[in-house]
Design a protein around this motif. Structure first.
Motif, PDB file in Angstrom:
ATOM      1  N   UNK A  60       0.836  -1.198   0.000  1.00 15.18           N
ATOM      2  CA  UNK A  60       0.000   0.000   0.000  1.00 15.18           C
ATOM      3  C   UNK A  60       0.864   1.238   0.000  1.00 15.18           C
ATOM      4  N   UNK A  64       0.968  12.373  -2.070  1.00 13.12           N
ATOM      5  CA  UNK A  64       0.363  13.687  -2.245  1.00 13.12           C
ATOM      6  C   UNK A  64       1.349  14.551  -2.993  1.00 13.12           C
ATOM      7  N   UNK A  87       3.874   7.935   0.882  1.00 11.59           N
ATOM      8  CA  UNK A  87       3.791   7.353   2.215  1.00 11.59           C
ATOM      9  C   UNK A  87       3.566   5.852   2.055  1.00 11.59           C
ATOM     10  N   UNK A  91       4.194   3.956   7.568  1.00  8.43           N
ATOM     11  CA  UNK A  91       4.416   5.403   7.512  1.00  8.43           C
ATOM     12  C   UNK A  91       5.789   5.808   6.987  1.00  8.43           C
TER      13      UNK A  91
ATOM     14  N   UNK B 464      -6.091  -2.862   7.699  1.00 12.74           N
ATOM     15  CA  UNK B 464      -5.706  -1.905   6.648  1.00 12.74           C
ATOM     16  C   UNK B 464      -6.858  -1.665   5.677  1.00 12.74           C
ATOM     17  N   UNK B 468      -8.609   1.861   4.850  1.00 15.12           N
ATOM     18  CA  UNK B 468      -8.876   2.391   3.502  1.00 15.12           C
ATOM     19  C   UNK B 468     -10.330   2.827   3.366  1.00 15.12           C
ATOM     20  N   UNK B 514      -5.607   7.935  12.451  1.00 13.68           N
ATOM     21  CA  UNK B 514      -4.430   7.922  11.574  1.00 13.68           C
ATOM     22  C   UNK B 514      -4.857   7.764  10.114  1.00 13.68           C
ATOM     23  N   UNK B 517      -6.252  11.044   9.044  1.00 13.54           N
ATOM     24  CA  UNK B 517      -5.253  12.121   8.988  1.00 13.54           C
ATOM     25  C   UNK B 517      -4.463  12.099   7.688  1.00 13.54           C
ATOM     26  N   UNK B 518      -4.319  10.888   7.118  1.00 16.92           N
ATOM     27  CA  UNK B 518      -3.560  10.794   5.877  1.00 16.92           C
ATOM     28  C   UNK B 518      -4.239  11.503   4.715  1.00 16.92           C
ATOM     29  N   UNK B 519      -5.574  11.696   4.834  1.00 19.86           N
ATOM     30  CA  UNK B 519      -6.263  12.324   3.708  1.00 19.86           C
ATOM     31  C   UNK B 519      -6.636  13.781   3.986  1.00 19.86           C
ATOM     32  N   UNK B 520      -6.160  14.320   5.105  1.00 24.98           N
ATOM     33  CA  UNK B 520      -6.524  15.715   5.414  1.00 24.98           C
ATOM     34  C   UNK B 520      -5.745  16.692   4.543  1.00 24.98           C
ATOM     35  N   UNK B 556       2.430   6.417  14.887  1.00 29.32           N
ATOM     36  CA  UNK B 556       1.989   6.573  13.487  1.00 29.32           C
ATOM     37  C   UNK B 556       1.110   7.812  13.333  1.00 29.32           C
ATOM     38  N   UNK B 557       0.236   8.013  14.330  1.00 23.48           N
ATOM     39  CA  UNK B 557      -0.650   9.181  14.262  1.00 23.48           C
ATOM     40  C   UNK B 557       0.166  10.474  14.309  1.00 23.48           C
ATOM     41  N   UNK B 559       3.155  10.898  13.383  1.00 23.48           N
ATOM     42  CA  UNK B 559       3.844  11.043  12.091  1.00 23.48           C
ATOM     43  C   UNK B 559       2.884  11.560  11.007  1.00 23.48           C
ATOM     44  N   UNK B 560       1.610  11.170  11.108  1.00 24.28           N
ATOM     45  CA  UNK B 560       0.637  11.610  10.088  1.00 24.28           C
ATOM     46  C   UNK B 560       0.255  13.075  10.229  1.00 24.28           C
ATOM     47  N   UNK B 593      10.299   4.008  14.800  1.00 27.16           N
ATOM     48  CA  UNK B 593       9.129   4.853  14.512  1.00 27.16           C
ATOM     49  C   UNK B 593       9.295   6.229  15.163  1.00 27.16           C
ATOM     50  N   UNK B 596      11.865   8.642  13.643  1.00 27.00           N
ATOM     51  CA  UNK B 596      11.465   9.309  12.392  1.00 27.00           C
ATOM     52  C   UNK B 596      10.697  10.601  12.687  1.00 27.00           C
ATOM     53  N   UNK B 600      11.835  14.597  12.101  1.00 22.74           N
ATOM     54  CA  UNK B 600      11.035  15.580  11.346  1.00 22.74           C
ATOM     55  C   UNK B 600      10.707  16.805  12.203  1.00 22.74           C
TER      56      UNK B 600
END
Lengths: 112, 1044
Positions: A60, A64, A87, A91, B464, B468, B514, B517-520, B556-557, B559-560, B593, B596, B600
């Motif tokens: 997956x 963006x 991504x 992540x 997953x 989606x 999470x 958030x990836x699609x915001x 993960x959240x 990071x998103x 994790x 990373x 950032x």
């Protein structure tokens, strides 16, 4: 799909280029005829399309970026996207300056 | 002809083939019999074998017919085809009561014979189904051939129906088998394209005769059918499906297709025969196949039948059974029902979304939702909920997008209708997501530990898929869902004690957040809700959570939503989040994790974190000392992250230097761990279990390089200063970092000492590519600094380092990083124009030539390292661009350019050839430089002219068919460059190269070559030079046809 209905776009991939070079060598050494090479390449077109579709492990990935150019011509979509953030699973992120996406319809026009 | 004795021997061998025996003897028998099957006597043999009392021999006889037809069909005259078909049909009549596998093989062979002669079929056997049935009925071969229509002896429709009605079960079964095989084989992939239309016509014409056979049982009332006829009924369904799919695939809408499609509701009616698994499964399979071809095979009437069926009480009772006992959907009737129900849902998702007020639509949605709510953990306890996800995806897509895939806007003309639809769909999807939220909750450890790895993998894949769906649904449900999820977390953590928290629920909520958030998009309204989450107890309680996965998901959240923390309102929360992230570093499975996100956040929000540097350094020291099992990448990232905070966040220079000194000191300890590990005598077994000393060394150097990178970026901060301020700042920096006895100078020496110790003083690390690569990366970090800094070193240091590395080189393959270091030095010093830099560059070129190029090119081609060659060519190109006089005045210029770069043009390594072509193209293009470099251009001109003939000789060798096709573009680039800037000379050189074979060349070839040179010369490097080069290459290879 049947016969010659597969796109030839994977011929320009590394594996396609290597196959073409290998076929050239075989023709040069008179081990095969160009007609057989054509057949092999069209088999390659079919196999790589099917294998990528059916057997490639679905990792997956979301991305963006800024859509710079897009076009739809002869049933082929082309997108040029700038400042792309990919991504991956877990992540993991990769950044690309510019990417080009060429998307063809799996079925060619007129096919059932 | 085969004599009786010979035949008996062959028959004996066939019988032996089916008896147990050694693989060798069976292989031998197979070879012998296969050879016989291809011999001219095989036709007679096949007939003899088909008369044998032994069933295996009879089967082999049928197989022999197949082999013979497949191999020799080209040589069978049209006049013999009729005889061949008659013989096969006759054998089918004779063996119709025998074992089914023989009849099957004979029928397949008969159809094969028909397919092989499609152009003759319309005259030799225009009505195969009709004649087959008639032959079975009369027990004698009937083959209507068509000389004229008057010759045809066809049964009337009524007589034909009567004839079929009188058929025995055996005849009916044999006829269905023939019809199925006929339909399936017509569309075999290997049927030549030109034969397809003829066969499609044969299929369409035969439909009128096949339909009565198929429908004999299908058109009866299900409850009245005797159970002993169920096997034939199943064959009827299979035949019907084969025929319908063949018609649908081969043509557009036709009367034949319509007549076949009209029968579909009769098939569906047989679902009431639930007592028979086979009948039920076959009917459901037919339904699923038909739904895939719904545009051609499912009429409006059929669709209505299906809708009433699946939205009706029978369907509800089935779903109820599945919900009560999910295992019942694993096989048998309920599985087949579920397959059909889901397929119907997926087929009609768009219709359902467009008619939400219809009771049938609501019923289908309710039933599908019931499947989501099935009790138990997905995969381990039930697989039902997983199967509904595709339907919900399609449903959401249908609500959001119109038929053309365009997003539906709330302000469209049909606004009120679409708003109402969206509101209804939102309510439905909120319920679905709530149910799925329960499904993605992780089980307690005592349950999870009993799951197999496969179950765990599938469960996480399910999560997953749900993520989606949540992401795609979000456009519909909007911030409402975000708030619901955040509210749950806040309520669950409100008590402030970790034991009172529903951690699986919190984890599931964070997981869903999470996904959203990836699609915001940037600055969404959801960030207001996120603030509430960050203000809650969550990040105070998480470190004490017994659930590791909750911490992972929270990472993960974070990071998103990094973009939020980078915004002004988000920066307020960095002191909440970053300490939590640093706490996570202590757990090896979370460190990667966490590192990373730390990397950032520290890079983007350094000033906010500056007060925490001391704490970060303490945690980092502890991590390096105690965290042996923490991933090296995490350690490297943290070094870079802390350095970012120090360089960008700490304003006072003295404190900045002190902190960098502390960080370098920590890394020095890390490096000492590598040296100590290398010096201790650890046995092989122990080394395999732990991290190797060389890997620790490489990681320590990489961490230093990350610090160097941060120092480089920090200098951008002074770009806003006035020139005077900049000068003053540079002087201060020089005092701090370069003055003898200063703290900065000591740090710098410490860094150099780590680099030299690890890469040059520890014998175990000598020649280790990773160590050398990272040591060079530390030195390269200083090249980009704009002023004096901890990583800037003098040219003398670089030359000394490279000289020692080249002297110590044990393995040429590890030279590439050193070559790249020189390349970096050349680029970094190109704007300094100092004597020192120039002489250092000259010295470095000489060192590389004697240390890398000479030993590499002296080695046999098999031992040469392509990376070294490629690296050298790239470095030479950098010299050409920035230090052209240095390159030209070097003592190694002639061997480097005149020999090495020329030879590399025809090596077998594509990347080396590409680098060589780039070098030569750049050299030729130097002619284009401005008038201020006229002197240089004149020298380059001389070099190009002096080397032109030999370089063109290499190009000619390549394009006369010797280079691989994939490199032609590169060679064409060089041809273009020569002909664009040196047209006359290039023409002469190329003509000379092509005339090497001189007198022995044929006139025609000479002319072709001459014309090629003239064409290329006329184009002067313009298009289509490349195409012409490619055509010439093909011609030289003697290939008339370009296959690619």
């Amino acid at each position: 799909m049947s016969g010659n209905a597969y796109y030839e776009l994977y011929r320009r991939s590394s594996i396609g280029v290597a196959l073409t070079d290998a076929l050239d060598e075989l023709i040069k050494d008179s081990k095969i005829q160009p007609q057989l090479a054509m057949k092999i390449l069209s088999t390659f077109d079919r196999c790589i399309t099917e294998i990528l579709s059916d057997q490639a492990k679905a990792t997956r990935l979301s991305f963006k970026g800024h859509l710079d150019i897009y076009r739809f011509c002869d049933d082929v979509w082309t997108f040029i996207i700038k400042d792309v953030h990919f991504k991956m699973e877990g992540n993991e992120q990769v950044v690309g300056e510019k990417i080009k996406i060429v998307a063809c319809n799996y079925k060619k026009p007129g096919e059932p | 002809m085969v004599s009786q004795t010979e035949y008996e021997l062959i028959e004996q061998k066939v019988k032996q083939l089916y008896l147990p025996g050694s693989p060798d003897s069976i292989n031998q028998l197979q070879r012998e019999l296969q050879s016989l099957q291809r011999s001219p006597a095989a036709w007679d043999l096949a007939n003899l074998m088909l008369s044998s009392p032994d069933q295996n021999v009879r089967f082999f006889g049928a197989l022999t017919y197949t082999v013979k037809i497949n191999n020799d069909w080209h040589s069978i005259p049209t006049t013999s085809v009729h005889q061949l078909l008659s013989q096969l049909l006759n054998w089918i009549i004779l063996h119709r009561s025998g074992p089914r596998f023989i009849t099957q093989k004979l029928i397949a062979t008969l159809v094969l014979a028909l397919i092989k002669f499609p152009s003759d079929a319309s005259t030799i056997w225009p009505y195969p189904i009709h004649d087959f049935i008639l032959s079975l009925s009369q027990l004698s071969v009937v083959i209507n051939t068509r000389s004229t229509d008057a010759d045809l002896n066809l049964q009337s429709e009524t007589d034909f129906a009567v004839l079929i009605a009188s058929f025995s079960r055996e005849n009916l079964d044999t006829s269905l088998l023939f019809c199925s095989t006929f339909a399936e084989e017509m569309l075999r992939a290997d049927v030549p394209r030109q034969d397809r239309p003829l066969l499609q016509k044969l299929l369409a014409d035969s439909t009128q005769h096949a339909l009565p056979i198929m429908t004999t049982l299908i058109c009866t009332t299900p409850s009245e059918l005797a159970p002993d006829l169920y096997p034939v009924l199943t064959s009827s369904f299979k035949c019907y499906r084969a025929w319908a799919l063949s018609l649908a695939t081969s043509s557009g809408m036709s009367p034949e297709l319509s007549s076949v499609a009209a029968i579909f509701p009769r098939v569906v009616a047989f679902l009431e025969l639930e007592s028979d698994d086979t009948v039920f499964s076959t009917v459901s399979e037919v339904m699923i196949d038909f739904m895939e071809w719904s545009d051609k095979l499912v009429t409006a009437q059929s669709m209505n039948t299906l809708l009433h069926l699946f939205a009706g009480p029978w369907s509800a009772s089935k779903i109820q059974q599945i919900v009560a006992d999910p295992d019942s959907a694993e096989d048998g009737i309920n599985l087949y029902f579920l397959n059909a129900f889901i397929s119907f849902g997926e087929l009609t998702a768009r219709d359902i979304s467009g008619s939400l007020s219809l009771s049938e639509s609501q019923r289908i949605l309710e039933l599908t939702l019931a499947l989501v709510k099935v009790a138990g953990y997905p995969i381990e306890d039930e697989t039902v909920s997983k199967r509904t996800l595709e339907f919900w995806d399609l449903f959401v897509e249908s609500v959001l997008y119109d038929d053309d895939g365009v997003l539906q806007q709330a302000g469209d003309s049909a606004a009120s209708a679409s708003k109402e639809k969206a509101a209804q769909a939102t309510t439905i999807m909120m319920t679905v997501i709530e149910s799925l939220w329960h499904k993605i909750r992780l089980p307690p450890t005592n349950i999870f530990s009993h799951w197999s790895q496969d179950t765990r993998d599938q469960f996480f894949a399910f999560r997953k898929d749900v993520a989606d769906l949540i992401e795609s649904s979000y456009q519909l449900v909007q911030p409402k869902l975000y708030s619901v999820l955040v509210d749950f977390v806040i309520q669950s953590t409100s008590s402030g004690t970790p034991d009172a928290v529903d951690w699986p629920g919190v984890e599931a909520s964070l997981y869903a957040l999470n996904a959203i958030s990836q699609s915001l998009t940037s600055s969404p309204v959801e960030y207001e809700t996120l603030k509430i989450l960050l203000d809650s107890n969550l990040f105070h309680l998480l470190p004490q959570s017994p659930m590791l996965r909750a911490k992972q998901t929270s990472l993960n959240l974070i990071s998103s939503v990094i973009p939020y923390f980078q915004s002004d309102p988000g920066k307020t929360y960095i002191p909440v989040v970053v300490p939590y992230l640093f706490q996570c570093l202590a757990t090896s499975s979370l460190a990667l994790h966490a590192s990373r996100s730390i990397f950032q956040l520290c890079a983007d929000c350094a000033p906010v974190l500056a007060p925490n540097v001391q704490d970060f350094l303490a945690i980092y020291r502890d991590m390096l000392v105690n965290g042996h099992d923490i991933d090296a990448l995490a350690k490297e990232r943290i070094a870079g992250a802390i350095a970012e905070v120090i360089v960008q966040g700490v304003e006072e220079l003295e404190r900045k230097v002190a902190y960098i000194g502390e960080l370098v000191g920590i890394l020095k300890v890390y490096a000492e761990q590598a040296v100590a590990a290398a010096n201790s005598k650890v046995d092989q077994q122990q080394q395999e279990d732990s991290i190797l000393p060389k890997d620790i060394a490489a990681s320590a150097l990489k961490s230093l390089a990350m610090v160097g990178k941060a120092c480089r970026e920090g200098e951008d901060l002074i770009s806003t200063h006035t020139p005077e301020q900049k000068r003053a700042y540079a002087e201060t920096l020089a005092q701090v970092w370069d003055a003898p006895g200063s703290r900065g100078r000591a740090i710098k020496d410490e860094i150099l000492s780590v680099v030299v110790t690890l890469s040059q003083r520890v014998p175990d690390f000598a020649g280790e590519i990773a160590v050398r690569q990272n040591a060079c990366a530390v030195l390269r970090a200083g090249f980009s600094e704009r002023g004096p800094g901890p990583f800037t070193v003098s040219a003398e240091v670089i030359v000394g380092y490279v000289r020692e590395e080249v002297a110590r080189v044990g393995n040429l393959a590890t030279m590439q990083p050193v070559i790249a270091l020189v390349g970096g030095f050349v680029v970094a010093n190109s704007d300094k124009e100092s004597e020192d830099a120039s002489s250092a560059c000259a010295e470095l070129l000489d060192v590389l030539y004697s240390g890398a190029v000479v030993p590499n090119t002296c080695a046999s081609s098999a031992l040469q390292d392509p990376d070294v060659n490629q690296g050298m060519l790239e470095v030479m190109q950098k010299y050409l661009a920035r230090y052209t006089p240095v390159l030209f005045s070097s003592y190694c210029f002639e061997p480097l350019v005149g020999r090495f770069a020329v030879e590399m043009l025809t090596t077998r390594e594509p990347l080396v050839v590409k680098a060589a072509v780039k070098f030569w193209t750049a050299l030729i293009n130097t002619k284009m430089r401005g008038a201020d470099e006229a002197e240089l251009v004149a020298v380059v001109d001389q070099v190009v002219q002096a080397t032109g003939e030999v370089v063109m000789g290499k190009v000619v060798w390549a394009i006369t068919g010797n280079a691989p096709r994939s490199l032609l573009t590169e060679y064409a680039q060089l041809v273009k460059a020569y002909f664009r800037l040196y047209t006359g000379l290039a023409q002469r050189w190329m003509s000379a190269g092509l005339a090497v074979e001189g007198e022995q060349q044929q006139e025609e070839k000479k002319r072709a070559r001459r014309m090629f040179v003239e064409k290329i010369a006329r184009l002067r490097g313009r298009p289509p030079t490349e195409t012409i080069v490619k055509e010439f290459w093909l011609g030289e290879r003697g290939q008339e046809v370009d296959f690619a």
